[in-house]
Design a protein around this motif. Sequence first.
Motif, mmCIF file in Angstrom:
data_model
loop_
_atom_site.group_PDB
_atom_site.id
_atom_site.type_symbol
_atom_site.label_atom_id
_atom_site.label_comp_id
_atom_site.label_asym_id
_atom_site.label_seq_id
_atom_site.Cartn_x
_atom_site.Cartn_y
_atom_site.Cartn_z
ATOM 1 N N ARG A 1 54.466 44.131 15.503
ATOM 2 C CA ARG A 1 53.949 44.085 16.875
ATOM 3 C C ARG A 1 54.939 44.722 17.844
ATOM 4 O O ARG A 1 56.129 44.419 17.840
ATOM 5 N N GLY A 2 54.409 45.628 18.654
ATOM 6 C CA GLY A 2 55.231 46.329 19.633
ATOM 7 C C GLY A 2 55.970 47.537 19.095
ATOM 8 O O GLY A 2 56.675 48.225 19.840
ATOM 9 N N LYS A 3 55.792 47.813 17.793
ATOM 10 C CA LYS A 3 56.487 48.938 17.172
ATOM 11 C C LYS A 3 55.569 50.160 17.078
ATOM 12 O O LYS A 3 54.341 50.029 17.043
ATOM 13 N N PRO A 4 56.133 51.350 17.004
ATOM 14 C CA PRO A 4 55.312 52.541 16.793
ATOM 15 C C PRO A 4 54.619 52.479 15.435
ATOM 16 O O PRO A 4 55.196 51.992 14.458
ATOM 17 N N ALA A 5 53.401 52.964 15.391
ATOM 18 C CA ALA A 5 52.655 52.992 14.136
ATOM 19 C C ALA A 5 53.102 54.195 13.321
ATOM 20 O O ALA A 5 52.433 55.223 13.233
ATOM 21 N N GLU A 6 54.268 54.053 12.706
ATOM 22 C CA GLU A 6 54.857 55.165 11.960
ATOM 23 C C GLU A 6 55.536 54.622 10.710
ATOM 24 O O GLU A 6 55.698 53.409 10.530
ATOM 25 N N LEU A 7 55.947 55.536 9.851
ATOM 26 C CA LEU A 7 56.438 55.176 8.533
ATOM 27 C C LEU A 7 57.613 54.200 8.582
ATOM 28 O O LEU A 7 57.673 53.239 7.802
ATOM 29 N N SER A 8 58.559 54.418 9.473
ATOM 30 C CA SER A 8 59.739 53.542 9.517
ATOM 31 C C SER A 8 59.348 52.104 9.863
ATOM 32 O O SER A 8 59.912 51.150 9.307
ATOM 33 N N SER A 9 58.391 51.939 10.767
ATOM 34 C CA SER A 9 57.927 50.590 11.117
ATOM 35 C C SER A 9 57.228 49.930 9.941
ATOM 36 O O SER A 9 57.417 48.733 9.669
ATOM 37 N N PHE A 10 56.407 50.705 9.228
ATOM 38 C CA PHE A 10 55.672 50.153 8.091
ATOM 39 C C PHE A 10 56.626 49.761 6.961
ATOM 40 O O PHE A 10 56.445 48.729 6.309
ATOM 41 N N ARG A 11 57.664 50.570 6.746
ATOM 42 C CA ARG A 11 58.650 50.224 5.715
ATOM 43 C C ARG A 11 59.410 48.957 6.083
ATOM 44 O O ARG A 11 59.686 48.109 5.223
#
Length: 329
Positions: A280-290
């Motif tokens: 929550r509040g993070k960019p929807a990008e690979l680093s956040s998903f990892r």
Amino acid sequence: MRPFAYVDERDVAGAAAAVHAAPGAMFLAGGTTLVDLMRQGVLAPDLLVDVHRLPLGDIELDDRRARIGACVRNAQLAEHPELRARWPVVGEALLSGMSPQLRNMSTVAGNILQRTRCSYYRDGHSPCNKRVPGSGCAAIGGHDRDHAILGAGPRCIAVFPSDLATALAILDAIVYTRRGDGGARRLPFDGFHLAPGDTPERETILDHGELVTHLELPTLAIARCSHYFKVGDRSSYSFALASAAVALDLERGIVRDARIALGGVATRPWRCPDAEQALRGKPAELSSFRAAADVALAGAVAGRHNGFKIDLARHVLVRALTELAARPR
């Protein structure tokens, strides 16, 4: 096969009362799991109460919710156009698993109540605390490649197998039941399945003779943006080695809300609230998903042969989130 009595029941209250009154009785619906286990000698009910003709085979929808009868066939649920639009993760989960023949026979309630695929439970001879409480667990210290890395305990490490249940874990589903004494219950799906703990033979909070009558899915905006991704030994008709049910609410590339559950790696449908919070509040990008995947698997414990599932589950979750974030809105 041991002899057993059979009753073809047409009344909900009568079916629940019949099983409630007989300690060795069980419900029979599609039979795609129960009949196999009876043939293998794993289950030996004295009485089968057939419930597949009960008036529980309809899907009702309105703006607030979907109400799904316990005897709805999995094929009917997977192929329902409005359900696929409002809760796509459900249809994707169902289509990822069973063969068409099994989807045509098996029921929704039977799916979420199915027994583990642990080979030691199903061989009928190995020590198994689910089958014979107190006998031990042959999987612990044995061949545990397919077993749980989350939610396991000293008495059982069997994986819960249902793809549908993993999807329902992120949808605030409700289970409705009729009890053998005539009462009824409304049970949140979160908490419906039990971790093995000291009583691995008890897999849900249902009492003996308590009949599931309906499932309810509330209308959730986030559910329209949901996805199920699964990896197994085969691309079809295979149980998950690891799977993920995910949903995202995005605004200008930022995660406003997230839902995550893992399958194939835990002793029950495994919701990941800490991983959701990490997104929550993070960019929807690979680093956040990892980073979220690392949180989701932080408590995983590997056995002798299933340590690969930790990395596999991380990759499965990252891929599910990546594929979902890339979908047009």
